[in-house]
Design an enzyme around this catalytic site. Sequence first.
Site, PDB file in Angstrom:
ATOM      1  N   HIS A 119      46.035  36.849  32.560  1.00 12.90           N
ATOM      2  CA  HIS A 119      46.771  36.653  33.814  1.00 12.90           C
ATOM      3  C   HIS A 119      48.182  37.201  33.665  1.00 12.90           C
ATOM      4  O   HIS A 119      48.765  37.122  32.579  1.00 12.90           O
ATOM      5  CB  HIS A 119      46.827  35.157  34.171  1.00 12.90           C
ATOM      6  CG  HIS A 119      47.236  34.921  35.593  1.00 12.90           C
ATOM      7  ND1 HIS A 119      48.556  34.853  35.985  1.00 12.90           N
ATOM      8  CD2 HIS A 119      46.497  34.776  36.715  1.00 12.90           C
ATOM      9  CE1 HIS A 119      48.609  34.655  37.289  1.00 12.90           C
ATOM     10  NE2 HIS A 119      47.380  34.611  37.764  1.00 12.90           N
TER      11      HIS A 119
ATOM     12  N   GLU B  11      39.587  33.176  38.424  1.00  9.30           N
ATOM     13  CA  GLU B  11      38.455  33.915  38.986  1.00  9.30           C
ATOM     14  C   GLU B  11      37.142  33.617  38.270  1.00  9.30           C
ATOM     15  O   GLU B  11      36.070  33.717  38.869  1.00  9.30           O
ATOM     16  CB  GLU B  11      38.739  35.420  38.976  1.00  9.30           C
ATOM     17  CG  GLU B  11      40.004  35.846  39.708  1.00  9.30           C
ATOM     18  CD  GLU B  11      39.974  35.599  41.205  1.00  9.30           C
ATOM     19  OE1 GLU B  11      39.261  34.676  41.667  1.00  9.30           O
ATOM     20  OE2 GLU B  11      40.676  36.321  41.927  1.00  9.30           O
TER      21      GLU B  11
HETATM   22  N1  ACO Z   1      40.263  41.784  28.746  1.00  9.72           N
HETATM   23  C1  ACO Z   1      40.664  42.553  27.700  1.00  9.72           C
HETATM   24  N2  ACO Z   1      41.946  42.848  27.451  1.00  9.72           N
HETATM   25  C2  ACO Z   1      42.868  42.336  28.289  1.00  9.72           C
HETATM   26  C3  ACO Z   1      42.514  41.517  29.386  1.00  9.72           C
HETATM   27  C4  ACO Z   1      41.156  41.241  29.596  1.00  9.72           C
HETATM   28  N3  ACO Z   1      40.748  40.497  30.600  1.00  9.72           N
HETATM   29  N4  ACO Z   1      43.638  41.158  30.042  1.00  9.72           N
HETATM   30  C5  ACO Z   1      44.666  41.720  29.384  1.00  9.72           C
HETATM   31  N5  ACO Z   1      44.198  42.437  28.332  1.00  9.72           N
HETATM   32  C6  ACO Z   1      44.981  43.166  27.354  1.00  9.72           C
HETATM   33  C7  ACO Z   1      45.815  44.263  27.978  1.00  9.72           C
HETATM   34  O1  ACO Z   1      45.078  45.475  28.019  1.00  9.72           O
HETATM   35  C8  ACO Z   1      46.966  44.341  27.023  1.00  9.72           C
HETATM   36  O2  ACO Z   1      46.534  45.018  25.861  1.00  9.72           O
HETATM   37  P1  ACO Z   1      47.593  45.839  24.953  1.00  9.72           P
HETATM   38  O3  ACO Z   1      48.713  44.884  24.613  1.00  9.72           O
HETATM   39  O4  ACO Z   1      46.800  46.264  23.764  1.00  9.72           O
HETATM   40  O5  ACO Z   1      48.069  46.979  25.800  1.00  9.72           O
HETATM   41  C9  ACO Z   1      47.185  42.896  26.613  1.00  9.72           C
HETATM   42  O6  ACO Z   1      45.911  42.257  26.795  1.00  9.72           O
HETATM   43  C10 ACO Z   1      48.239  42.149  27.368  1.00  9.72           C
HETATM   44  O7  ACO Z   1      47.971  42.207  28.755  1.00  9.72           O
HETATM   45  P2  ACO Z   1      48.948  41.449  29.784  1.00  9.72           P
HETATM   46  O8  ACO Z   1      50.217  42.249  29.865  1.00  9.72           O
HETATM   47  O9  ACO Z   1      49.050  40.023  29.418  1.00  9.72           O
HETATM   48  O10 ACO Z   1      48.133  41.525  31.097  1.00  9.72           O
HETATM   49  P3  ACO Z   1      48.606  42.175  32.458  1.00  9.72           P
HETATM   50  O11 ACO Z   1      49.728  41.390  33.032  1.00  9.72           O
HETATM   51  O12 ACO Z   1      48.792  43.645  32.273  1.00  9.72           O
HETATM   52  O13 ACO Z   1      47.291  42.006  33.327  1.00  9.72           O
HETATM   53  C11 ACO Z   1      45.517  41.021  34.474  1.00  9.72           C
HETATM   54  C12 ACO Z   1      46.922  40.801  33.912  1.00  9.72           C
HETATM   55  C13 ACO Z   1      45.534  42.214  35.470  1.00  9.72           C
HETATM   56  C14 ACO Z   1      45.082  39.776  35.221  1.00  9.72           C
HETATM   57  C15 ACO Z   1      44.592  41.304  33.280  1.00  9.72           C
HETATM   58  O14 ACO Z   1      44.591  40.206  32.404  1.00  9.72           O
HETATM   59  C16 ACO Z   1      43.189  41.662  33.701  1.00  9.72           C
HETATM   60  O15 ACO Z   1      42.937  42.822  34.058  1.00  9.72           O
HETATM   61  N6  ACO Z   1      42.224  40.680  33.693  1.00  9.72           N
HETATM   62  C17 ACO Z   1      40.873  40.962  34.079  1.00  9.72           C
HETATM   63  C18 ACO Z   1      40.739  40.984  35.607  1.00  9.72           C
HETATM   64  C19 ACO Z   1      40.892  39.590  36.208  1.00  9.72           C
HETATM   65  O16 ACO Z   1      40.277  38.630  35.765  1.00  9.72           O
HETATM   66  N7  ACO Z   1      41.703  39.513  37.282  1.00  9.72           N
HETATM   67  C20 ACO Z   1      41.964  38.261  38.004  1.00  9.72           C
HETATM   68  C21 ACO Z   1      43.286  37.682  37.628  1.00  9.72           C
HETATM   69  S1  ACO Z   1      43.590  36.118  38.481  1.00  9.72           S
HETATM   70  C22 ACO Z   1      44.157  36.552  40.017  1.00  9.72           C
HETATM   71  O17 ACO Z   1      44.710  37.591  40.206  1.00  9.72           O
HETATM   72  C23 ACO Z   1      43.947  35.608  41.187  1.00  9.72           C
END
Ligand code: ACO
Length: 376
Positions: free
Chosen positions: A252, A310
Site C-alpha cells: 500500500h 482489496e
Molecule cells: N507485490 C510485489 N512487490 C511489490 C508489491 C506487491 N504487491 N507492492 C510493492 N512492491 C514492491 C515495489 O515494486 C517496490 O520494490 P523495489 O523497492 O524493489 O523497487 C517495493 O515493494 C516498495 O513498494 P512501495 O513503494 O511500498 O509501493 P508503492 O507505493 O510504489 O505501491 C501499490 C503501492 C501500488 C499499492 C503496490 O503495493 C501495488 O502495486 N500493490 C498491488 C496492487 C494492489 O493490491 N492495489 C490495491 C492497493 S489498495 C487501494 O488502492 C484501495
Amino acid sequence: MSYIPGLKGVIAAETNLSSVDGEAGELIIAGYPLEEIASHATFEEMIYLLWHHSLPSHADLNAFSEALKTHRTLPNATVVLLREAASQNVSVIDALRMATATLSLISDHDDASDAKKLVATLPTIVATYWRLKNHQEPIAPHAKLSHAANYLYMLTGQEPDDAQTHAMNTYLNTITDHGMNASTFTARVITSTRSDLISAIVGAIGALKGPLHGGAPGPVLQMLHDIQTPENAEPYLRAKLENGERLMGFGHAIYKVRDPRANVLYGALESLFANRSDREFYTFAQHVEKTAITLLEEFKPGRRLQTNVEFYTALLLHSVGLHPDLFTPTFAIGRTIGWIAHSLEQRTLDRIIRPESIYTGHKNGQWKPSHERCAS
Ligand code: ACO
C-alpha cells in the site's frame, strides 16, 4: 517552489472526515476508529455521521433512512440510457458513470437534496444495469429493505439473509472514506470551482475506475482462481515474484503495516462463514495470503508489504455472490458518501484548487501559415 510528482506528501486540505496513519495502521472516520464503527453502524448511520459530523438519534435515523428510500427509483431517461449501454455491452463502471450524469434531470440544484438522490440511486443504477447486461429485467427497489440489503435484492431478486446484509453493510462502511485519495481529490477539485455535486461524483467515478485506484479486487479473485489448490500457492506466487510481477491485494502507498480495513473485512468474513459449510475457498485464500506475506518478505525484505483492503474486498464481495465486474462499482456505491462529504467540506471553504506547473517547453515559436510548415 519545487515540483513533487504525484503530489506525494503534499497536504491539500484540512478535514474532519477521516485520518489515515500508515505507520500505526490506523483509520479514523469522523472521530471513530474504523474497528469501532464499521461492523456496528448501519450504512445509513455512516452516511449521517459523515454528513452531519455526529451519529443520529433513533428518531433522526428513522427519518433520514425513510427520506433516502423515497429517492431510490431512477428517472425513465436513466433506464433508457442503461438499456442502450447494455445493448453495446459497456462495462458496469462506465455505465454507472454515464447514468450518474443523467441525475441532473432530477436535480433540485441544492446540495442537500442532490446528495440524498445520488446516494439512494447509485445502487439502483448498478443493479438495473447488471440485470439488463445479463438479459434480465430490472427489479424495483424494495421499500422495506436497508440500503445494503436492497442493493443485494435488486441484483438477485432474492432478499439477502442477515449475515449477507451484515457483510455488505460492513464492506460499504469500511470504504466510505480514506483521506485525500485520487477520487476524493477529484471531487474536491470539481466542487472548488463552485460546480455542482452531480458533476463532482461523475468525475470521482472516472478517477476511481483506474486500475491504480479502485480496480484491484477483480485481479485478486482471478489470482485465487488461477492458483486453484493450496499446493500451487507457493510455486505460483514465487514464479510471479521471480518474474518481477506484483502480487495483487498486497502492499500500500501509505500503510506500512496491515491495512486496518483488511482486518475489519476479515472479521466480517469470519462472521459470514461462521454458519456456512462452504468455507473451503475462504480457508484456501487465507493460506494464499500467509504464503504471499512470507514470500514478499523474502523477495522484498524490509519493504513491509502487507495485506491491503482489496484482498479481503475480493473475498467478501465474492462470498456474498457478486461478480468481479461489480467490485469497482460497489466500491463507488460506498465511497460516494465520502466524496459528497468532502465536496460539502470544500464548499464551505469556497476556495478554488489551482496548483501551478513548471513549463518545460521552448518559448521562441514563430508563426508560419500551414502551407509553409514542414510535414511531420
Ligand atoms: N507485490 C510485489 N512487490 C511489490 C508489491 C506487491 N504487491 N507492492 C510493492 N512492491 C514492491 C515495489 O515494486 C517496490 O520494490 P523495489 O523497492 O524493489 O523497487 C517495493 O515493494 C516498495 O513498494 P512501495 O513503494 O511500498 O509501493 P508503492 O507505493 O510504489 O505501491 C501499490 C503501492 C501500488 C499499492 C503496490 O503495493 C501495488 O502495486 N500493490 C498491488 C496492487 C494492489 O493490491 N492495489 C490495491 C492497493 S489498495 C487501494 O488502492 C484501495
